[in-house]
Design an enzyme around this catalytic site. Structure first.
Site, short mmCIF file in Angstrom:
data_model
loop_
_atom_site.label_atom_id
_atom_site.label_comp_id
_atom_site.label_asym_id
_atom_site.label_seq_id
_atom_site.Cartn_x
_atom_site.Cartn_y
_atom_site.Cartn_z
N SER A 91 -0.25 4.22 3.15
CA SER A 91 0.03 4.42 1.74
C SER A 91 -0.16 3.11 0.99
CB SER A 91 1.46 4.92 1.55
OG SER A 91 1.74 5.14 0.18
N HIS A 105 -3.69 3.96 -6.47
CA HIS A 105 -2.87 4.50 -5.38
C HIS A 105 -3.77 5.24 -4.40
CE1 HIS A 105 -1.31 8.43 -3.87
NE2 HIS A 105 -0.42 7.64 -3.31
N ASN A 107 -3.40 7.39 -0.39
CA ASN A 107 -2.60 7.80 0.76
C ASN A 107 -3.45 8.66 1.68
OD1 ASN A 107 -0.82 10.25 1.91
ND2 ASN A 107 0.43 8.41 1.84
N HIS A 147 -14.83 8.29 -10.18
CA HIS A 147 -14.96 9.69 -9.75
C HIS A 147 -16.26 9.93 -8.98
CE1 HIS A 147 -11.50 11.98 -11.27
NE2 HIS A 147 -11.39 10.99 -12.15
N HIS A 177 7.40 16.12 -18.09
CA HIS A 177 8.27 15.85 -19.24
C HIS A 177 7.57 15.03 -20.32
CE1 HIS A 177 9.01 12.45 -16.43
NE2 HIS A 177 9.15 11.73 -17.53
N ARG A 265 12.63 4.32 5.31
CA ARG A 265 13.00 2.95 4.94
C ARG A 265 12.85 2.79 3.44
NH1 ARG A 265 10.55 -2.06 4.32
NH2 ARG A 265 11.82 -3.83 5.01
#
Length: 305
Positions: A91, A105, A107, A147, A177, A265
């Site tokens: 990650s 980001h 993962n 992309h 939200h 963790r």
């Protein structure tokens, strides 16, 4: 072809090593700090954090391989009967210190359970992962490049991957939200399993190819923008965008929830949070500004390629 979870974990560790070495070279000023840890209940990992660099203000490239028993809440969410599990993955979250360089980001992960009431005791396993970009300011040429890189990786394995996983990312990386996407999306997938068109080996190779696309993609985006000048106002906007990133990770992110619910963790789980973020009351971008333009592009369904 069957797959071996130890082989998957070892290859993921190699990818972690490759990415850390390349990011240190990209920054040119600081190195990663490593902390080895063990999980109570089984397994452990390698947390690697880079801080206060020339361009990388805070970043983490974490590897874990954990096993043990799932809490009841996770068993219910996965709709499984058995509670023994194994999970491994890499990650990454990088927060640059420059408002014209994007947050990124990635993962890649593998999950396995010995059995499930759905399939008469056969092992349950799947791959998941994704990569998404969160620019503080959206530059069209950078978005198209990003992309296209992802589409090229996906197309090597299936023509269906990019459109399917791109839409999945649009829906997943959405701050409900705020009614805005976290950034310009990318790809996201979960519970990807072998079928008549793709073997387990194919899916594993796709997972690794996605992992190895990180460095050439992010290196290009950093180097395009790292030497541009910026204003104090643009830095303040960066902190506003970071606050939205933090909101998503704390409220919606599935990896954060899984880590907390499986006694993970805490320092590794919350590594993704930015070093500095600001929440201004009722912040409004000025009409016609670059900030307002960026907000107008934080929506689902934009076809960048």
């Amino acid at each position: 072809m069957n797959i071996d979870r130890n082989k998957i974990a070892e290859d993921y560790k190699t990818i972690q090593d490759e990415i850390c070495a390349a990011l240190e070279n990209l920054d040119g000023h600081v190195a990663f700090e490593e902390e080895l840890w063990e999980r109570e209940g089984g397994g452990g990992g390698r947390t690697r954090v880079i801080q206060n660099g020339k361009i990388l203000e805070k970043g983490g490239v974490n590897f874990s391989a954990v096993h043990g028993h799932l809490p009841d809440v996770v068993k219910r969410s996965l709709n499984v009967e058995q509670d023994d599990f194994f999970a491994t993955g890499v990650s990454i979250v990088i927060h640059p210190n420059h408002p014209l360089v994007p947050i990124i980001h990635m993962n890649i992960r593998y999950f396995e359970m010995p059995s499930s009431f759905h399939n008469g005791g056969e092992p349950v396993r799947w791959f998941g992962g994704g990569i998404d970009l969160t620019p503080h300011y959206v530059f069209d040429e950078d978005a198209r490049f990003f992309h296209q890189q992802l589409k090229d990786v996906c197309s090597k394995y299936s023509p269906e991957f990019y459109p399917r996983f791109k839409q999945w990312a649009d829906n997943y990386f959405f701050i409900k939200h705020r009614q805005e996407t976290r950034g310009i999306g990318g790809i996201f997938y979960d519970r990807l399993t072998a079928n008549e068109d793709l073997s387990w080996s194919d899916i594993f190779e796709f997972s690794k190819a996605l992992g190895r696309s990180f460095i050439p993609t992010y290196t290009e985006l950093v180097n395009r923008n790292r030497n541009k000048s910026f204003t104090a106002e643009q830095q303040e906007w960066q902190y506003v965008r970071r606050s939205r990133y933090a909101e998503f990770n704390l409220v919606y992110d599935a990896g954060t929830k899984f880590g907390l619910e499986t006694n993970g963790r805490i320092e590794s789980i919350l590594m993704s949070l930015p070093p500095t973020a600001k929440w201004f009351y009722n912040y409004q971008a000025e009409d016609g500004s670059e900030e307002a333009r960026t907000l107008s592009l934080l929506k689902k369904g934009i076809d960048w390629v």
